[in-house]
Design a protein around this motif. Structure first.
Motif, PDB file in Angstrom:
ATOM      1  N   SER A  76       0.821  -1.176   0.058  1.00 23.14           N
ATOM      2  CA  SER A  76       0.082  -0.159   0.198  1.00 23.14           C
ATOM      3  C   SER A  76       1.007   1.196   0.134  1.00 23.14           C
ATOM      4  CB  SER A  76      -0.955  -0.145   1.070  1.00 23.14           C
ATOM      5  OG  SER A  76      -1.723   1.127   1.426  1.00 23.14           O
ATOM      6  N   PRO A 203      -4.169  -3.550  -1.027  1.00 22.96           N
ATOM      7  CA  PRO A 203      -3.305  -2.413  -1.560  1.00 22.96           C
ATOM      8  C   PRO A 203      -3.676  -1.891  -2.794  1.00 22.96           C
ATOM      9  CG  PRO A 203      -2.277  -4.523  -1.277  1.00 22.96           C
ATOM     10  CD  PRO A 203      -3.666  -4.781  -1.087  1.00 22.96           C
ATOM     11  N   ASP A 220      -0.495   6.963   1.758  1.00 22.41           N
ATOM     12  CA  ASP A 220      -1.336   5.785   2.129  1.00 22.41           C
ATOM     13  C   ASP A 220      -1.997   6.360   3.435  1.00 22.41           C
ATOM     14  OD1 ASP A 220      -0.082   3.470   4.301  1.00 22.41           O
ATOM     15  OD2 ASP A 220      -1.607   2.848   3.038  1.00 22.41           O
TER      16      ASP A 220
END
Lengths: 330, 330
Positions: A76, A203, A220
């Protein structure tokens, strides 16, 4: 599944469980170090996230799910930077509960995601401990000079978020508050959805090219949208439209039963979605590319001058405040 | 030392203690990931070693020493590959004992070695746990295609070892057997030397260019010379001259008091010295270059055909066997 003779030595553990997912540069996991040949014209993007038993996962979570989460939270981070994953290293802290069967299931889950995301194991370390931990370093590549920075973004850039927000946080809350009224009244398919979103973050690897092409900044979201939302282009202010934040049907259903869960969804963490600053002139192209990549994105606000602070406004004009803006690690 | 207000949040911890040792690619430790621009014409060498409280270090070891060891064991791996260290990432598992003062001392030790070895912090993660752990991923560079492999080496190559063997293992034994007769009778300066060698391994970073220029294969000795000695060019056999193994005056003194300590020295681990396979025609040049780099090296054997196995012979013709060839992790 192949029967594993117990107990495995460290050597056998590596040879039987981990070598099958090792990439070429791992040298069979038999050297002191791994080798990575950088592609010409690229920069290397490095990230490291550790998961601890009883802190980031429940001791009785399925081992395969823990493995997949450990890898995915790192992927991610790479996705948010526009990077293509190239490999990962794993430090495996084997605790009292991690017998050979547990480790075999963990390795099977890790191997599955290693294949699914085309990210080979490059190396690592296995050590003994009391409370298990899994520390992964993931490496990705991005065209030289093009990594999408968290501090990128200009006043007027639109703020986009991928997927839906709060699923992981409510999935966790389901587990912690299992006797709460809203949990009992939530439909089983919504409970299953939230539970899965907590256990198996997605992700947004597929979004990386769209970010690389169109984003001025990105990050993220792992510690809650509100708190993390302060960190993108932190030198600027920002306005968010609370009502625009994309929520799954399961989260909407939970909030309908228990309105205070909206704050949990917005501040709870475990989203592993992407927040990006997109210049207005790129917005249409970004949305189209995201759509083609199969990742839904939603405009939830815009960057503003620093003196406007971080404002969360509802469509009926109220300004929201949050007591606790994000997950605190300690 | 600067006064640190307690308790530090994760953000403050990173900003106050770790950001000062961060390299340019760390982006102030404020992004999701770090950036490393590979030098043209180089391969990347990656290693990851984790240390766990109560397993790899004593809970009451000085925090600065633990930090330095955590970094140095990784630098030792890079040195064995002929690589130049470029940076590291740290996953810090903060246990119950690691209060802010402890972490400040840990960070100070880490910063000292980060400077001394010119290896900046690039990124990492801080998490809460019960039993502390420190997982470091170190990255180095080596000319493309030139990494010194553990599986390199040909029949007839001389086996060289750097430094002295057994200091770390006897340093550990000192701590574990503090009431043993030999410990009490050992001179204080020898005790201090062994203790320091256990706490502060000396990664042979300076030997990397000599290995790159002259070695056909090399590895870092961390789990004991005898057991690790089986792993270099494992497809071949090898003969070792027990009496040639370089021992420090402190280890010699300890063995004189307690002869069984020779086996501890040879199999006990914690050496962080280099074992290398050097073609005979390179031996003189390798010795000279090692001498110039300030790292003593000693010829202790040679690689032989596979059917000769791993033979440890003393100068009076006895063949030694070892019950336990190396440290077992679990």
């Amino acid at each position: 599944m192949r029967k594993i003779p117990a107990p495995l030595s460290e050597f056998d553990l590596i040879a039987q469980l981990f070598a099958p997912m090792a990439g070429e540069g791992a040298l069979g996991l038999l050297d002191d170090a791994a080798l990575l040949k950088p592609s010409p014209g690229t920069d290397l993007v490095l990230t490291k996230d550790a998961l601890v038993e009883g802190v980031h996962f429940f001791p009785d979570d399925p081992p395969a799910s823990i493995a997949r989460k450990a890898l995915r939270v790192n992927l991610s981070d790479l996705a948010a930077k526009g990077a293509v994953p190239k490999g990962f290293l794993l430090a495996l802290g084997r605790g009292a509960r991690q017998d050979d069967a547990w480790l075999a299931a963990f390795a099977a889950g890790l191997a599955e995601d290693s294949r699914a995301y085309a990210v080979p194991l490059l190396g690592g370390d296995t050590v003994k401990t009391g409370q298990a931990f899994f520390s992964i370093t993931a490496l990705g590549e991005v065209a030289a000079g093009r990594m999408v920075m968290r501090q990128g973004g200009e006043v007027g850039d639109f703020l986009y978020v991928s997927g839906t927000i709060g699923d992981g946080a409510l999935g966790l809350r389901l587990r912690l508050d299992s006797s709460a009224d809203w949990v009992k009244r939530l439909q089983p398919e919504h409970r299953a959805y939230l539970d899965d979103r907590y256990l198996h973050p997605q992700p947004r690897v597929a979004l990386a090219p769209a970010l690389l092409a169109h984003a001025r900044g990105a990050m993220d979201i792992s510690d809650g949208l509100v708190g993390d939302g302060d960190k993108l282009a932190a030198r600027l202010g920002r306005r968010f439209d609370v009502d625009a934040v994309p929520l799954s049907p399961a989260v909407r259903a939970a909030i309908a039963l228990e309105p205070s869960l909206l704050d949990v969804a917005l501040t709870g963490g475990d989203d592993y979605e992407i927040l990006a600053a997109i210049p207005p002139e790129n917005a249409v192209a970004f949305e189209e590319r995201a759509l083609r990549s199969g990742v839904p994105v939603t405009k939830i606000g815009a960057l503003s001058p620093i003196d406007s602070g971080a404002e969360w406004r509802t469509r009926d004009g109220l300004i929201r405040d949050f007591v606790c803006r994000s997950y605190r690690h300690f």
